[in-house]
Enzyme design. Structure first.
Site, mmCIF file in Angstrom:
data_model
loop_
_atom_site.group_PDB
_atom_site.id
_atom_site.type_symbol
_atom_site.label_atom_id
_atom_site.label_comp_id
_atom_site.label_asym_id
_atom_site.label_seq_id
_atom_site.Cartn_x
_atom_site.Cartn_y
_atom_site.Cartn_z
ATOM 1 N N THR A 64 -4.933 10.479 -0.400
ATOM 2 C CA THR A 64 -6.572 10.391 -0.178
ATOM 3 C C THR A 64 -7.148 11.455 0.999
ATOM 4 O OG1 THR A 64 -5.541 8.767 1.362
ATOM 5 C CG2 THR A 64 -6.323 7.722 -0.175
ATOM 6 N N TYR A 93 -14.823 5.596 8.433
ATOM 7 C CA TYR A 93 -13.421 5.908 7.348
ATOM 8 C C TYR A 93 -14.409 5.689 6.091
ATOM 9 C CZ TYR A 93 -9.310 6.499 5.789
ATOM 10 O OH TYR A 93 -8.168 6.933 4.232
ATOM 11 N N HIS A 148 1.065 -1.367 -0.503
ATOM 12 C CA HIS A 148 0.008 -0.360 0.250
ATOM 13 C C HIS A 148 1.243 1.014 0.125
ATOM 14 C CE1 HIS A 148 -3.781 3.030 0.326
ATOM 15 N NE2 HIS A 148 -4.316 1.540 0.703
#
Length: 761
Positions: A592, A579, A464
Site C-alpha cells: 500500500t 489517510y 492484517h
C-alpha cells in the site's frame, strides 16, 4: 459431543502367546488416500512452479523451438554455436546436441520476453489519460503488453515480470510533503517545518537515500518487509480493533436461517477457493481492461497461516498443508477434518459436522471458554503465556490444531444482520460483532476467522499483517457468489446427503492452570475496554451511486474523498491529516501507499461551501480538487508517494543510529481521518442490475486515532454506496452517527452543484 471416532491404523495387545497385531483396513485405506491426495498436491505445486518459472514460455513453445532448431540443423547443416558446444560435449549425439541448444534458445527467448514485459510494465503513461479516452501510444503499448504477456497466465505467472518499486528522489518527497501539510499549519508552523525539511534534504537525507537505493537494487521491494515487521509485527498493542478488519454478508438477502447449513456451503466454498489457489488456477488480477497485471504475492499466505506472538516482535507461521479447520462454539474448541475418502467434504457433510458441534452439550474445560481473549489483548502477555503454558503436552497439541488449521470458524450464539424494522441499530450491532465479538470467541491471530451467526448470517474477521483488504475481499466475493449456486433444499439444508460413516469432530483438550486463567482474564479486561469504546455506524447511501457521479465527469473515489473533507470540517470545524489507502501492486511484492487527501485544493473547495460563494466558483474549485486528488492517487500507485519513502528513510536512520528531527516529527503526526475504499474486483460474479438485492455490505476497520474517525466505503453497482464509520465513545470530539449525517449531507450538496449547473446550461 454428538459423536467421536478415531481410526487407529495399528492396534496391539499383549497376550500369553506374544503380541497380537491387528490391522484396521479402513484406517489403512484412509492413510493411503490421504497420502495419495498429498502427493497429487505436491505434483500440482511442482508443475505450477515450473510453469510459473518459465512464463511467458510454455512446454509447447519449448517443443517448437527444439524441433525447429533440430530440423534446421539437419537440413542446413549449420551450428549456431560455431563449434563450441561440439568441442565441449564431444561425442554427444546430434539429438542431445539439438535438445541442449534448443533449450538454450528457448530460455533465451523467455528471458528476453520477460525483460521486455518488465520494461513495458514500468511505463505508466496510460494512467494520465482521461477516463474513457485512450491515446495512440497507449494503444500501441497495450498491444505490445498483450504480445509479451503470453497465453493463459496463472496467478503467479507475472511475478518475475513485474518491475521493482522505484525509490522517489529526496527532493520530490520533501516538496510533496510540504505541500501536503500546508493547509494544516499556520505560517509560523509551516516555516519551521520548511526549515527542518531543508536541513534534512541537504544533510542527512542523501546519506539515508543511498542505503535505501542499495536495498532497492538488492531486495524485491524496498518497503514491504520493513512495513510488515515494524508497522504490524512489532506492535505490542491489541490487534483486535487496532489492526484486524472485517467483512459483512449480503445486505438485503438471507439465504437460510439454518446456521449449520450456511456454515456447510460457506466452508465448502472457501475450501474450493483454496484448492484453486493451490493449483494456481485463480486468474491474475488486472487493471486497464485485463491488460496490466498486479502482484499476487499476498495470496501465498491466505490459508494455513497464523500470527505467532513474541516478546518483542510477532512472527507469521505458514504451513504448506492443512487438512482441517478449527471451530469454536459456546466455549469449546473442535478440530474438524475437511477430507474423507481422499476427497474434500461436500457441503451437506460439512453441515453434518457443524450440526454435531451445535448439538454437543458438553461444558467447556476450566479456562477454555475465554482462552482466545489472549489473542485479543496485549501481545507481550500472550507471548509469555504461550511459552509458559502452551509449549508442551496436550495444550501444545491443541494450540497446534488451531494455529495450523486452514482457517478458524466461530459458530456464534448471537443473531446479527440487517433488520428493516431497525436498520441503524441492527447494522451497527452487526459490525461491532464482526469486528470484536465478545473478545474471546474469535482467534484474532488466524489469517481470517469465518463467523456464522445463529440466524444464518455470516461475517469475516481478518488479521492484517499477512495481506491487505483487497486480497481477502477477493475470497469474500467468491464465497458470496457461490452461496446461491450451491443452494439449499426446501427444508433449509445443504444439497446432498449426510455421510453415514463420517468420523465426528475432535474436541480439543486443555489443561489450563489458575495462573494462566488469571492472564486470560487480564487480557479480556484490556480487550473489553477497547471493544466497548468503539462507536460503529454503518449506513447504505442509496440516494445515488457511481453511475450519477460518472455522469458528472468526476472520479467516484475523488468525489467521496472530497465529501469526507467537507463532512469533517462541518463535524469538527477544522481540517486534519487524512489517510487514504492506495495500492502499489503494479510492482513486485507491492502493498500500500498513502494518498494525503486533505489537499490545498480540497480545503479551498470546503471553504467555498462554508462561505457565500457562487455556484460556478464552488463547482470550479470542486473540479480542481477532484483533479488534484486523482493525480495524487496516480503518484501513489506508481511508486511516487510520500509516506512509505519517509517511513523507510526513518528505519534506515534508526539502523545508523542517526537522529532526525524532521523524520521524527513526520512519523509522529496522527491520522485523525483514516479512509479506505473496498473495491469490487469480480464484477462478473454479481448481476446487480437484475438482482440488486445481492449487494454486499462491504467491510470496515476500527479508528486509527483516539480522537479520529475510520471510514471505509464500498461502491456497489451504479446506485449504492455503503459506508462504515468508526470512532471512540471516549473522545468528546467524535460521534460516528453525527459524522455519518454530515457525510450524507456533503454528498448531496456536492451533487446539487452539478445538477444545478446542468439545469443552468
Amino acid at each position: 459431543m454428538a459423536e467421536a471416532h478415531q481410526a487407529v491404523a495399528f492396534q496391539f495387545t499383549v497376550t500369553p502367546d506374544g503380541i497380537d497385531l491387528h490391522l484396521c483396513h479402513e484406517a489403512l485405506r484412509q492413510v493411503y488416500l490421504s497420502g495419495l491426495h498429498s502427493w497429487k498436491k505436491r505434483f500440482i505445486r511442482f508443475k505450477n512452479g515450473i510453469m510459473t518459472g518459465v512464463y511467458p514460455g510454455s512446454p509447447a513453445g519449448f517443443m517448437v523451438v527444439v524441433v525447429s532448431y533440430m530440423s534446421y540443423n539437419q537440413y542446413k547443416q549449420l551450428d549456431p554455436s560455431l563449434g563450441l558446444i561440439a568441442n565441449v560435449i564431444g561425442l554427444i549425439k546430434n539429438m542431445e546436441h539439438g535438445v541442449l541448444v534448443g533449450t538454450g534458445l528457448w530460455v533465451t527467448i523467455i528471458m528476453i520476453m520477460r525483460n521486455v514485459l518488465k520494461c513495458l510494465l514500468s511505463w505508466h503513461g496510460w494512467m494520465q489519460a482521461r477516463h474513457g479516452s485512450v491515446s495512440w501510444s497507449t494503444h500501441v503499448w497495450m498491444i505490445l503488453v498483450k504480445i509479451f504477456s503470453g497465453r493463459k497466465p496463472m496467478l503467479y505467472s507475472f511475478q518475475n515480470s513485474l518491475p521493482r518499486l522505484p525509490v522517489p528522489s529526496i527532493k520530490d518527497t520533501c516538496r510533496r510533503y510540504l505541500e501536503s501539510v500546508r493547509p494544516l499549519m499556520d505560517d509560523e508552523q509551516y516555516e519551521r517545518m520548511k526549515g527542518l525539511t531543508e536541513d534534512f534534504k541537504k544533510n542527512l537525507g542523501p546519506r539515508l537515500q543511498w542505503y535505501l537505493k542499495l536495498k532497492s537494487w538488492w531486495a524485491s521491494n524496498y518497503v514491504s518487509d520493513w512495513w510488515e515487521e515494524y508497522i504490524y509485527l512489532r506492535g505490542r498493542a491489541p490487534i483486535m480493533v487496532n489492526s484486524n478488519y472485517y467483512a459483512m454478508d449480503f445486505l438485503y438477502v438471507f439465504p437460510t436461517s439454518n446456521q449449520a447449513a450456511r456454515a456447510g456451503n460457506t466452508i465448502h466454498a472457501i475450501m474450493l477457493y483454496r484448492r484453486k489457489l493451490d493449483r494456481a488456477q485463480i486468474k491474475p488480477i488486472y487493471l486497464l481492461a485485463n491488460k496490466v497485471p498486479l502482484c499476487s504475492a499476498q495470496w501465498e499466505r491466505m490459508f494455513n497461516t497464523t500470527r505467532i506472538p513474541g516478546l518483542e516482535t510477532d512472527t507469521i507461521q505458514h504451513v504448506n498443508e492443512s487438512k482441517h479447520i478449527a471451530v469454536y462454539h459456546k466455549g469449546r474448541f473442535f478440530k474438524v477434518w475437511m477430507f474423507y475418502d481422499g476427497r474434500l467434504l461436500l457441503p451437506r457433510e460439512i453441515e453434518q459436522q457443524m450440526q454435531r458441534i451445535l448439538a454437543d452439550e458438553s461444558e467447556p474445560l476450566p479456562g477454555e471458554e475465554r482462552l482466545a481473549a489472549l489473542t485479543a489483548g496485549d501481545r507481550t502477555p500472550w507471548a509469555k503465556a504461550r511459552e509458559t503454558y502452551f509449549s508442551r503436552g496436550k495444550n501444545k497439541q491443541s494450540l497446534d490444531a488451531i494455529e495450523k488449521a486452514a482457517f478458524f470458524v466461530t459458530l456464534d450464539d448471537t443473531e446479527q444482520g440487517y433488520d428493516a424494522k431497525n436498520p441503524v441499530k441492527s447494522l451497527d450491532r452487526y459490525a461491532k460483532s464482526v469486528l470484536h465479538g465478545k473478545c474471546y470467541d474469535r482467534w484474532f491471530d488466524k489469517s481470517f476467522n469465518m463467523i456464522i451467526f445463529k440466524n444464518g448470517t455470516m461475517g469475516l474477521n481478518a488479521e492484517h499483517s499477512w495481506a491487505d483488504a483487497p486480497i481477502i475481499g477477493h475470497l469474500w466475493e467468491h464465497v458470496l457468489s457461490m452461496d446461491p449456486k450451491l443452494g439449499y433444499t426446501e427444508d433449509d439444508h445443504c444439497n446432498g446427503d449426510p455421510h453415514p460413516n463420517l468420523p465426528g469432530p475432535q474436541r480439543l483438550q486443555w489443561d489450563i492452570p489458575a495462573e494462566c486463567q488469571e492472564t486470560i482474564e487480564s487480557s479480556l479486561t484490556v480487550a473489553r475496554t477497547l471493544a466497548d469504546d468503539v462507536d460503529c455506524h454503518i449506513f447504505p447511501f442509496t440516494e445515488f451511486g457511481k453511475g450519477l457521479i460518472k455522469k458528472c465527469r468526476t472520479s467516484p473515489d475523488a468525489f467521496i474523498q472530497i465529501a469526507l473533507q467537507l463532512a469533517h470540517y462541518r463535524d469538527k470545524g477544522k481540517f486534519c491529516l487524512t489517510y487514504e489507502a492506495s495500492m502499489t501492486r503494479l510492482f513486485r511484492e507491492g502493498r500500500t501507499e498513502t494518498v494525503r487527501s486533505c489537499t490545498m485544493e480540497a480545503c479551498a473547495f470546503v471553504r467555498s461551501m462554508i462561505r457565500d460563494e457562487t455556484r460556478e466558483e464552488r463547482l470550479r474549485l470542486l473540479k480542481l480538487a477532484a483533479e488534484k486528488h486523482q493525480n495524487m492517487y496516480r503518484l501513489a500507485m506508481t511508486g511516487q508517494g510520500i509516506d512509505r519513502h519517509l517511513f523507510c528513510l526513518y528505519v534506515v536512520s534508526k539502523y545508523l543510529g542517526e537522529d532526525s528531527p524532521f523524520l521524527k516529527e513526520v512519523l509522529s503526526e496522527p491520522w485523525r481521518l483514516s479512509t479506505s475504499q473496498t473495491p469490487m474486483q469480480q464484477l462478473e460474479l454479481f448481476d446487480l442490475v437484475r438482482h440488486p438485492e445481492y449487494a454486499s455490505s462491504g467491510g470496515g476497520f476500527g479508528p486509527v486515532a483516539d480522537d479520529g474517525y475510520g471510514v471505509s466505503y464500498i461502491i456497489v453497482g451504479e446506485n449504492l454506496i455503503n459506508l462504515h464509520i468508526s470512532s471512540k465513545y471516549s473522545s468528546p470530539e467524535t460521534d460516528s452517527h453525527r459524522f455519518g449525517a454530515n457525510i450524507r449531507q456533503a454528498m448531496l450538496d456536492m451533487l446539487d452543484l452539478f445538477q444545478l449547473n446542468n439545469k443552468a446550461k
